[in-house]
Write a protein that holds these residues in place. Structure first.
Motif, PDB file in Angstrom:
ATOM      1  N   PHE A   1     -11.382  -5.097   0.981  1.00 43.95           N
ATOM      2  CA  PHE A   1     -10.176  -4.285   1.112  1.00 43.95           C
ATOM      3  C   PHE A   1     -10.228  -3.089   0.165  1.00 43.95           C
ATOM      4  O   PHE A   1      -9.933  -1.948   0.556  1.00 43.95           O
ATOM      5  CB  PHE A   1      -8.932  -5.126   0.822  1.00 43.95           C
ATOM      6  CG  PHE A   1      -7.639  -4.382   1.012  1.00 43.95           C
ATOM      7  CD1 PHE A   1      -7.054  -4.296   2.266  1.00 43.95           C
ATOM      8  CD2 PHE A   1      -7.018  -3.757  -0.055  1.00 43.95           C
ATOM      9  CE1 PHE A   1      -5.861  -3.597   2.451  1.00 43.95           C
ATOM     10  CE2 PHE A   1      -5.832  -3.056   0.120  1.00 43.95           C
ATOM     11  CZ  PHE A   1      -5.250  -2.976   1.375  1.00 43.95           C
ATOM     12  N   ASN A   2     -10.612  -3.332  -1.091  1.00 42.41           N
ATOM     13  CA  ASN A   2     -10.679  -2.240  -2.066  1.00 42.41           C
ATOM     14  C   ASN A   2     -11.743  -1.216  -1.699  1.00 42.41           C
ATOM     15  O   ASN A   2     -11.553  -0.010  -1.900  1.00 42.41           O
ATOM     16  CB  ASN A   2     -10.942  -2.808  -3.463  1.00 42.41           C
ATOM     17  CG  ASN A   2      -9.687  -3.350  -4.116  1.00 42.41           C
ATOM     18  OD1 ASN A   2      -8.889  -2.612  -4.676  1.00 42.41           O
ATOM     19  ND2 ASN A   2      -9.489  -4.665  -4.018  1.00 42.41           N
ATOM     20  N   LEU A   3     -12.851  -1.671  -1.159  1.00 39.38           N
ATOM     21  CA  LEU A   3     -13.916  -0.762  -0.748  1.00 39.38           C
ATOM     22  C   LEU A   3     -13.487   0.059   0.467  1.00 39.38           C
ATOM     23  O   LEU A   3     -13.741   1.272   0.539  1.00 39.38           O
ATOM     24  CB  LEU A   3     -15.181  -1.552  -0.445  1.00 39.38           C
ATOM     25  CG  LEU A   3     -16.423  -0.767  -0.040  1.00 39.38           C
ATOM     26  CD1 LEU A   3     -16.755   0.319  -1.059  1.00 39.38           C
ATOM     27  CD2 LEU A   3     -17.609  -1.714   0.134  1.00 39.38           C
ATOM     28  N   THR A   4     -12.836  -0.585   1.416  1.00 42.01           N
ATOM     29  CA  THR A   4     -12.335   0.130   2.601  1.00 42.01           C
ATOM     30  C   THR A   4     -11.367   1.230   2.180  1.00 42.01           C
ATOM     31  O   THR A   4     -11.444   2.379   2.652  1.00 42.01           O
ATOM     32  CB  THR A   4     -11.627  -0.857   3.551  1.00 42.01           C
ATOM     33  OG1 THR A   4     -12.570  -1.838   4.005  1.00 42.01           O
ATOM     34  CG2 THR A   4     -11.046  -0.130   4.748  1.00 42.01           C
ATOM     35  N   LYS A   5     -10.455   0.901   1.303  1.00 44.37           N
ATOM     36  CA  LYS A   5      -9.472   1.866   0.814  1.00 44.37           C
ATOM     37  C   LYS A   5     -10.162   3.034   0.103  1.00 44.37           C
ATOM     38  O   LYS A   5      -9.799   4.204   0.300  1.00 44.37           O
ATOM     39  CB  LYS A   5      -8.498   1.173  -0.130  1.00 44.37           C
ATOM     40  CG  LYS A   5      -7.294   2.008  -0.516  1.00 44.37           C
ATOM     41  CD  LYS A   5      -6.300   1.178  -1.329  1.00 44.37           C
ATOM     42  CE  LYS A   5      -5.084   2.027  -1.703  1.00 44.37           C
ATOM     43  NZ  LYS A   5      -4.112   1.242  -2.512  1.00 44.37           N
ATOM     44  N   LEU A   6     -11.173   2.736  -0.711  1.00 43.79           N
ATOM     45  CA  LEU A   6     -11.904   3.776  -1.433  1.00 43.79           C
ATOM     46  C   LEU A   6     -12.617   4.719  -0.462  1.00 43.79           C
ATOM     47  O   LEU A   6     -12.579   5.948  -0.632  1.00 43.79           O
ATOM     48  CB  LEU A   6     -12.917   3.127  -2.374  1.00 43.79           C
ATOM     49  CG  LEU A   6     -13.844   4.089  -3.135  1.00 43.79           C
ATOM     50  CD1 LEU A   6     -13.054   4.951  -4.103  1.00 43.79           C
ATOM     51  CD2 LEU A   6     -14.927   3.298  -3.882  1.00 43.79           C
TER      52      LEU A   6
ATOM     53  N   ALA B   1      -5.222  -2.081   9.064  1.00 43.58           N
ATOM     54  CA  ALA B   1      -4.764  -1.097  10.045  1.00 43.58           C
ATOM     55  C   ALA B   1      -3.749  -0.143   9.429  1.00 43.58           C
ATOM     56  O   ALA B   1      -3.711   1.052   9.743  1.00 43.58           O
ATOM     57  CB  ALA B   1      -4.159  -1.813  11.256  1.00 43.58           C
ATOM     58  N   GLU B   2      -2.931  -0.669   8.522  1.00 44.07           N
ATOM     59  CA  GLU B   2      -1.925   0.163   7.860  1.00 44.07           C
ATOM     60  C   GLU B   2      -2.546   1.211   6.952  1.00 44.07           C
ATOM     61  O   GLU B   2      -1.905   2.211   6.619  1.00 44.07           O
ATOM     62  CB  GLU B   2      -0.960  -0.727   7.066  1.00 44.07           C
ATOM     63  CG  GLU B   2      -0.060  -1.583   7.951  1.00 44.07           C
ATOM     64  CD  GLU B   2       0.782  -2.572   7.168  1.00 44.07           C
ATOM     65  OE1 GLU B   2       0.544  -2.712   5.935  1.00 44.07           O
ATOM     66  OE2 GLU B   2       1.655  -3.216   7.762  1.00 44.07           O
ATOM     67  N   LEU B   3      -3.803   0.997   6.554  1.00 43.45           N
ATOM     68  CA  LEU B   3      -4.500   1.998   5.746  1.00 43.45           C
ATOM     69  C   LEU B   3      -4.949   3.189   6.587  1.00 43.45           C
ATOM     70  O   LEU B   3      -5.253   4.255   6.047  1.00 43.45           O
ATOM     71  CB  LEU B   3      -5.732   1.378   5.077  1.00 43.45           C
ATOM     72  CG  LEU B   3      -5.501   0.312   4.011  1.00 43.45           C
ATOM     73  CD1 LEU B   3      -6.848  -0.226   3.515  1.00 43.45           C
ATOM     74  CD2 LEU B   3      -4.709   0.877   2.838  1.00 43.45           C
ATOM     75  N   GLY B   4      -5.010   2.980   7.905  1.00 40.82           N
ATOM     76  CA  GLY B   4      -5.401   4.062   8.792  1.00 40.82           C
ATOM     77  C   GLY B   4      -6.825   3.995   9.289  1.00 40.82           C
ATOM     78  O   GLY B   4      -7.354   4.977   9.822  1.00 40.82           O
ATOM     79  N   CYS B   5      -7.461   2.840   9.141  1.00 38.82           N
ATOM     80  CA  CYS B   5      -8.832   2.699   9.630  1.00 38.82           C
ATOM     81  C   CYS B   5      -8.853   1.904  10.936  1.00 38.82           C
ATOM     82  O   CYS B   5      -7.861   1.302  11.331  1.00 38.82           O
ATOM     83  CB  CYS B   5      -9.700   2.003   8.585  1.00 38.82           C
ATOM     84  SG  CYS B   5      -9.176   0.328   8.193  1.00 38.82           S
ATOM     85  N   GLU B   6      -9.997   1.937  11.572  1.00 40.23           N
ATOM     86  CA  GLU B   6     -10.179   1.157  12.805  1.00 40.23           C
ATOM     87  C   GLU B   6     -10.565  -0.271  12.428  1.00 40.23           C
ATOM     88  O   GLU B   6     -11.512  -0.481  11.667  1.00 40.23           O
ATOM     89  CB  GLU B   6     -11.274   1.781  13.668  1.00 40.23           C
ATOM     90  CG  GLU B   6     -11.548   1.018  14.958  1.00 40.23           C
ATOM     91  CD  GLU B   6     -12.717   1.582  15.744  1.00 40.23           C
ATOM     92  OE1 GLU B   6     -13.054   0.990  16.793  1.00 40.23           O
ATOM     93  OE2 GLU B   6     -13.311   2.595  15.296  1.00 40.23           O
ATOM     94  N   VAL B   7      -9.852  -1.238  12.958  1.00 36.93           N
ATOM     95  CA  VAL B   7     -10.157  -2.644  12.690  1.00 36.93           C
ATOM     96  C   VAL B   7     -10.925  -3.202  13.878  1.00 36.93           C
ATOM     97  O   VAL B   7     -10.479  -3.080  15.026  1.00 36.93           O
ATOM     98  CB  VAL B   7      -8.875  -3.464  12.448  1.00 36.93           C
ATOM     99  CG1 VAL B   7      -9.222  -4.914  12.136  1.00 36.93           C
ATOM    100  CG2 VAL B   7      -8.067  -2.862  11.289  1.00 36.93           C
TER     101      VAL B   7
END
Length: 334
Positions: free
Chosen positions: A17-22, A44-50
């Motif tokens: 999760f932390n790496l995806t956000k970074l 998904a709330e971060l704005g990436c494709e899941v």
């Protein structure tokens, strides 16, 4: 937007999760891969494709890896205990690594950042470092799985012509966590006063955000076929960790763990393991853990990561203080 497409396996985990956000913050197009799509809401709330990807299902990974230029292989089974550790831990991690590289090859992925573990370092010579080889202690199925998976990743990367860089993190703690991983759970147990005994087992705390940044830099700067230790240089004892929590939160009235002889710890661990075979719950203390870590100081030489990746970790004490505050604020009452 960066033209590179990054995919993170195990993206709903602590490091994932932390790496995806970074990666999103740095402008990358990111695919967050999870085994259970119902656990992808926060991603998904971060704005990436899941996307769905199961390490034991090559087909699902080939589909998820389509178009990916940079693959962050974070997902793995992290269990120090299981009713069937050979199957649930060892085979999952080893076969999962083989499957991931097979899928990466078929999908045309050119770069893999593989998250290994300090479990795959030789601790016979301290401070431990990459050039000293692998851990030859085979008491733990988890440690066996990380040692063998580490070597498999390097071998397959070379065989398949995939640039492969490995990072080996220590005990990751801190925010943000949607579930408590092994290390954060121990920090939480300290806050709950559930560590009454000094086991003479040391810990090497590292802020998960430092590992995320170290992993990103390893993908960008790391040399093909190289391993980089992402840890703090010096260990902390369980006693020191409890004392720090007591200083931060005097109202908790945490007691300093009592020193207990090894033979008595061994007897207690054996009893806990018997109970766990019945309940299915992980024992707080295990005999093989004592065999491996009793009296061992988990100190590391991080020169290679510092010089080649610019790795400068938050000091262990500060990382632990931050983890205590985060868990106290976010997890109390859950």
């Amino acid at each position: 937007m960066n033209k590179e497409i990054a995919l993170v396996t195990g993206a709903n985990g602590h490091l994932g999760f932390n790496l995806t956000k970074l990666l999103l913050e740095k402008g990358f197009q990111v695919k967050a891969a999870v085994r259970d799509m119902e656990k992808g809401k926060a991603l998904a709330e971060l704005g990436c494709e899941v996307v769905h990807a199961d390490l034991m299902d090559v087909t699902s990974m080939i589909s998820a890896f389509e178009g990916v230029t940079h693959l962050y292989a974070v997902g793995a089974t992290f269990k120090m205990w299981s009713k069937n550790p050979q199957k649930e831990v060892y085979e999952n991690n080893v076969q999962g690594t083989k499957n991931l590289f097979e899928a990466a090859k078929k999908a045309g992925v050119k770069n893999v950042l593989y998250v290994s573990s300090i479990a795959a370092l030789n601790h016979a010579i301290l401070p431990a470092q990459e050039k000293n080889g692998y851990n030859d202690d085979r008491n733990s199925w988890y440690f066996k799985s990380k040692n063998d998976s580490d070597q498999i990743a390097l071998a397959l990367g070379k065989e398949y012509g995939i640039r492969t860089v490995l990072v080996l993190p220590s005990a990751m703690i801190g925010s943000e966590a949607h579930q408590l991983n092994y290390s954060n759970r121990l920090v939480w147990q300290i806050l709950q006063g559930e560590v009454p005994v000094e086991t003479n087992i040391s810990l090497n705390w590292i802020d998960v955000k430092d590992v995320a940044l170290g992993s990103f830099n390893a993908m960008q700067k790391g040399r093909d076929g190289e391993r980089y230790t992402l840890a703090n240089e010096q260990h902390n004892s369980v006693k020191e960790s409890v004392q720090l929590a007591a200083q931060l939160y005097p109202a908790l009235k945490l007691k300093t763990p009592i020193k207990v002889p090894k033979f008595l710890l061994y007897m207690v661990a054996g009893g806990m393991e018997l109970v766990s075979k019945i309940t299915g719950n992980e024992p707080l203390l295990q005999r093989h853990y004592l065999d491996m870590f009793y009296g061992l100081k988990l100190d590391y030489d991080i020169t290679k990561a510092r010089e080649e990746l610019g790795f400068e970790p938050t000091p262990a004490k500060e990382a632990l203080e931050n983890a205590f505050r985060y868990l106290k604020e976010e997890w109390d009452g859950r």
